[in-house]
Scaffold this motif. Structure first.
Motif, PDB file in Angstrom:
ATOM      1  N   ARG A 184      43.148  62.975  76.204  1.00 11.74           N
ATOM      2  CA  ARG A 184      43.260  61.817  76.464  1.00 11.74           C
ATOM      3  C   ARG A 184      43.577  61.492  77.968  1.00 11.74           C
ATOM      4  O   ARG A 184      43.198  60.378  78.453  1.00 11.74           O
ATOM      5  N   LEU A 185      44.187  62.208  78.694  1.00 15.71           N
ATOM      6  CA  LEU A 185      44.320  62.130  80.185  1.00 15.71           C
ATOM      7  C   LEU A 185      44.296  63.353  80.872  1.00 15.71           C
ATOM      8  O   LEU A 185      44.095  64.382  80.279  1.00 15.71           O
ATOM      9  N   ARG A 186      43.735  63.016  82.149  1.00 11.31           N
ATOM     10  CA  ARG A 186      43.730  64.156  83.144  1.00 11.31           C
ATOM     11  C   ARG A 186      45.170  64.670  83.497  1.00 11.31           C
ATOM     12  O   ARG A 186      46.113  63.866  83.533  1.00 11.31           O
ATOM     13  N   PRO A 187      45.567  65.924  83.995  1.00  9.91           N
ATOM     14  CA  PRO A 187      46.620  66.122  84.650  1.00  9.91           C
ATOM     15  C   PRO A 187      46.921  65.359  85.611  1.00  9.91           C
ATOM     16  O   PRO A 187      46.224  65.088  86.577  1.00  9.91           O
ATOM     17  N   LEU A 188      48.164  65.146  85.704  1.00 13.11           N
ATOM     18  CA  LEU A 188      48.684  64.125  86.814  1.00 13.11           C
ATOM     19  C   LEU A 188      50.302  64.461  87.229  1.00 13.11           C
ATOM     20  O   LEU A 188      50.831  65.008  86.499  1.00 13.11           O
ATOM     21  N   ALA A 189      50.482  63.979  88.317  1.00 10.67           N
ATOM     22  CA  ALA A 189      51.973  64.250  89.085  1.00 10.67           C
ATOM     23  C   ALA A 189      52.433  62.690  88.830  1.00 10.67           C
ATOM     24  O   ALA A 189      51.760  61.746  88.729  1.00 10.67           O
ATOM     25  N   VAL A 190      53.774  62.850  88.681  1.00 11.66           N
ATOM     26  CA  VAL A 190      54.542  61.579  88.619  1.00 11.66           C
ATOM     27  C   VAL A 190      55.654  61.324  89.478  1.00 11.66           C
ATOM     28  O   VAL A 190      56.625  62.534  89.284  1.00 11.66           O
ATOM     29  N   LEU A 191      55.901  60.613  90.233  1.00  3.32           N
ATOM     30  CA  LEU A 191      57.203  60.350  91.007  1.00  3.32           C
ATOM     31  C   LEU A 191      57.766  59.037  90.642  1.00  3.32           C
ATOM     32  O   LEU A 191      57.079  57.917  90.383  1.00  3.32           O
ATOM     33  N   ALA A 192      58.968  59.359  90.306  1.00  4.03           N
ATOM     34  CA  ALA A 192      59.838  58.400  89.955  1.00  4.03           C
ATOM     35  C   ALA A 192      61.038  58.159  90.619  1.00  4.03           C
ATOM     36  O   ALA A 192      61.854  59.108  90.964  1.00  4.03           O
ATOM     37  N   VAL A 193      61.580  56.832  90.851  1.00  2.88           N
ATOM     38  CA  VAL A 193      62.972  56.784  91.896  1.00  2.88           C
ATOM     39  C   VAL A 193      63.827  56.072  90.622  1.00  2.88           C
ATOM     40  O   VAL A 193      63.507  54.989  90.223  1.00  2.88           O
ATOM     41  N   SER A 194      65.150  56.494  90.867  1.00  2.48           N
ATOM     42  CA  SER A 194      66.056  55.923  89.827  1.00  2.48           C
ATOM     43  C   SER A 194      66.919  54.848  90.600  1.00  2.48           C
ATOM     44  O   SER A 194      66.797  54.541  91.824  1.00  2.48           O
ATOM     45  N   ASN A 195      67.586  53.804  89.689  1.00  7.32           N
ATOM     46  CA  ASN A 195      68.394  53.050  90.250  1.00  7.32           C
ATOM     47  C   ASN A 195      69.968  53.611  90.120  1.00  7.32           C
ATOM     48  O   ASN A 195      69.985  54.566  89.211  1.00  7.32           O
ATOM     49  N   THR A 196      70.829  52.981  90.990  1.00  2.96           N
ATOM     50  CA  THR A 196      72.419  53.531  90.825  1.00  2.96           C
ATOM     51  C   THR A 196      73.299  52.671  90.016  1.00  2.96           C
ATOM     52  O   THR A 196      74.126  53.144  89.469  1.00  2.96           O
ATOM     53  N   ALA A 197      72.801  51.611  89.756  1.00  4.55           N
ATOM     54  CA  ALA A 197      73.555  50.603  88.730  1.00  4.55           C
ATOM     55  C   ALA A 197      72.754  49.290  88.539  1.00  4.55           C
ATOM     56  O   ALA A 197      71.876  49.010  89.082  1.00  4.55           O
ATOM     57  N   ARG A 198      73.467  48.334  87.749  1.00  2.00           N
ATOM     58  CA  ARG A 198      72.436  47.093  87.337  1.00  2.00           C
ATOM     59  C   ARG A 198      72.324  46.347  88.586  1.00  2.00           C
ATOM     60  O   ARG A 198      71.169  45.854  88.794  1.00  2.00           O
ATOM     61  N   LEU A 199      73.341  46.239  89.444  1.00  2.00           N
ATOM     62  CA  LEU A 199      73.004  45.382  90.799  1.00  2.00           C
ATOM     63  C   LEU A 199      72.253  46.060  91.586  1.00  2.00           C
ATOM     64  O   LEU A 199      71.213  45.278  92.059  1.00  2.00           O
ATOM     65  N   ASP A 200      72.255  47.242  91.535  1.00  2.00           N
ATOM     66  CA  ASP A 200      71.242  47.653  92.827  1.00  2.00           C
ATOM     67  C   ASP A 200      69.688  47.702  92.195  1.00  2.00           C
ATOM     68  O   ASP A 200      68.790  47.532  92.814  1.00  2.00           O
ATOM     69  N   ARG A 201      69.498  48.046  90.846  1.00  2.00           N
ATOM     70  CA  ARG A 201      68.207  47.424  90.029  1.00  2.00           C
ATOM     71  C   ARG A 201      67.771  46.152  90.366  1.00  2.00           C
ATOM     72  O   ARG A 201      66.811  46.077  90.781  1.00  2.00           O
ATOM     73  N   ILE A 202      68.674  45.190  90.256  1.00  2.00           N
ATOM     74  CA  ILE A 202      68.483  43.634  90.507  1.00  2.00           C
ATOM     75  C   ILE A 202      67.958  43.745  92.064  1.00  2.00           C
ATOM     76  O   ILE A 202      66.907  42.895  92.370  1.00  2.00           O
ATOM     77  N   GLU A 203      68.628  44.274  92.858  1.00  2.00           N
ATOM     78  CA  GLU A 203      68.440  44.152  94.349  1.00  2.00           C
ATOM     79  C   GLU A 203      66.969  44.962  94.860  1.00  2.00           C
ATOM     80  O   GLU A 203      66.028  44.422  95.424  1.00  2.00           O
ATOM     81  N   CYS A 204      66.861  46.075  94.161  1.00  2.00           N
ATOM     82  CA  CYS A 204      65.681  46.871  94.831  1.00  2.00           C
ATOM     83  C   CYS A 204      64.429  46.410  94.108  1.00  2.00           C
ATOM     84  O   CYS A 204      63.356  46.553  94.693  1.00  2.00           O
ATOM     85  N   LEU A 205      64.307  46.044  92.813  1.00  2.00           N
ATOM     86  CA  LEU A 205      63.079  45.830  91.995  1.00  2.00           C
ATOM     87  C   LEU A 205      63.009  44.307  92.157  1.00  2.00           C
ATOM     88  O   LEU A 205      61.891  43.892  91.300  1.00  2.00           O
TER      89      LEU A 205
END
Length: 432
Positions: free
Chosen positions: A244-265
């Motif tokens: 269904r898919l070709r092999p791929l790489a994934v980069l993901a960045v995490s949040n540190t807390a709910r307020l950090d998520r709201i600020e960054c995203l």
């Protein structure tokens, strides 16, 4: 072997039938019922009524000191928020059986779990806690949970006509053959605030990658979900194995807390530039150390959900040199730069949303945009339809899809693979 519904003791699998049949039931009859439930799995879908019935096993507080005053089945966008009362389960007198039947669409996928409030407790308010789960898993649900934290987490409701997700349901049980790299690092803006965040990189099994072929790169937000509980790498490998898919790489960045998520995203241009720049450079270096080259812009996808979906849209608008595709699932159309808006404001707002205005005022870009929304997401549905119309009017390559569900990883994960297939094409096993 899974027994047929007509193997159940008695007839009728809906709430009223079970209340009538098992009220003050003999212990042996009740035990036969629970043995059947364990073999059959839950939730139960009654072929006669079409109702979906959720079960919990515990004595009532009136019958035993360790009993429960109330049980609530919390189904995403079905029994939450203003629909909270619909999830209150009924106790069958004289038993340890709690039941609740709900009229759910056949195509629905939804996360759910069980809570145990006081009988007189007020419905919860406010957003859920960050990266934690206060619901208990359904012990008889045969599907892999969306998240499992020692019995707490999210189970998956799958309607009989819901789109299949074999990569997540069977593939999630397979060991990952590729590499998962995790480093806790600071982006430049983080260093000034003395903050560090997790950077995750998935690289496929070299045996699955044609020699000298650069890897497409998926950039995701909310790594704590996709790498921490959802099991994305295993699902990707199952999709590659199925062609269904070709092999791929994934980069993901995490949040540190709910307020950090709201600020960054929250449409944070600085954060998005650093993910596209510094975080992607880190991924490129680590991939090269493992013997992989990453493909260029045309095979790079940025994807996000909720506030992450808003971020994917802003990345398409502001960083077209970095990404060829943007997947925006349930984007937060309510968001405004002043930070004062909430989802409830969509019902009071006249005119277009802030992000729609941004696209109306900008020239067309060549990033291909895929929008997706759940059919239980209320006002987000028409707001996203307006955004799609503006994108097309302004000359963007944009498509949209609606899934059976709410604001929920249960269907986002299916939409993610659908979007990657549309953006990057199918793998060699399917083509050859």
């Amino acid at each position: 072997m899974t027994p047929r519904d007509d193997d159940a003791p008695g007839t009728g699998l809906d709430e009223e039938s079970l209340l009538a049949r098992y009220r003050d039931a003999e212990p042996a009859d009740l035990q036969r019922w629970w043995s059947w439930v364990e073999r059959r799995g839950t939730p139960l879908i009654d072929p006669a009524s079409g109702l979906s019935t959720f079960l919990w096993r515990a004595p009532h507080a009136a019958d035993a000191p360790e009993g429960l005053e109330a049980v609530h089945v919390h189904v995403n966008r079905v029994t939450d928020k203003e629909r909270h009362a619909d999830g209150l389960m009924r106790h069958v007198p004289g038993t340890d059986l709690w039941v609740r039947s709900l009229p759910l669409e056949a195509g629905l996928r939804a996360s759910y779990g069980f809570k145990f409030p006081r009988a007189d407790a007020a419905p919860p308010s406010g957003p859920p806690s960050f990266d934690s789960y206060d619901t208990r898993l359904d012990p008889w649900n045969p599907l892999p949970p969306l998240a499992d934290r020692g019995g707490h987490g999210l189970s998956v409701y799958r309607g009989p006509a819901a789109p299949p997700q074999p990569e997540w349901e069977s593939g999630a049980r397979q060991p990952v053959r590729g590499r998962i790299l995790h480093e806790v690092r600071a982006l430049p803006r983080d260093a000034a605030r003395d903050v560090v965040r997790g950077h995750w990189l998935y690289l496929p099994d070299p045996a699955a990658v044609p020699e000298a072929e650069p890897l497409p790169l998926l950039t995701l937000f909310d790594a704590e979900t996709w790498f921490g509980s959802a099991g994305l790498p295993a699902a990707l490998e199952a999709a590659v194995e199925a062609g269904r898919l070709r092999p791929l790489a994934v980069l993901a960045v995490s949040n540190t807390a709910r307020l950090d998520r709201i600020e960054c995203l929250g449409a944070n241009s600085e954060f998005l530039r650093e993910v596209a720049g510094e975080a992607t450079a880190w991924a490129t270096r680590r991939a090269a150390e493992a013997g992989f080259a990453l493909a260029g812009r045309e095979s790079r996808v940025v994807a996000g959900q909720s506030l992450g979906g808003l971020s994917a849209l802003i990345a398409a608008l502001e960083l077209p040199g970095h990404y060829g595709h943007a997947l925006a699932h349930s984007p937060s159309m309510w968001w405004t730069p002043d930070g004062a808006s909430t989802p409830r404001d969509m019902g009071r707002r006249t005119g277009e949303d802030w992000v729609t205005d941004r696209f109306r005022a900008a020239p067309a870009g060549d990033v291909r945009v895929q929008l997706a929304v759940g059919d239980r997401e209320g006002l987000t549905l028409p707001r996203l339809d307006i955004l799609r119309g503006v994108l097309l009017e302004r000359g963007w390559n944009a498509v949209s899809a609606t899934y059976g569900g709410g604001h929920d990883v249960a269907w986002w994960r299916g939409a993610l693979l659908d979007g990657l297939e549309a953006a990057l094409g199918r793998g060699p096993a399917a083509n050859g």
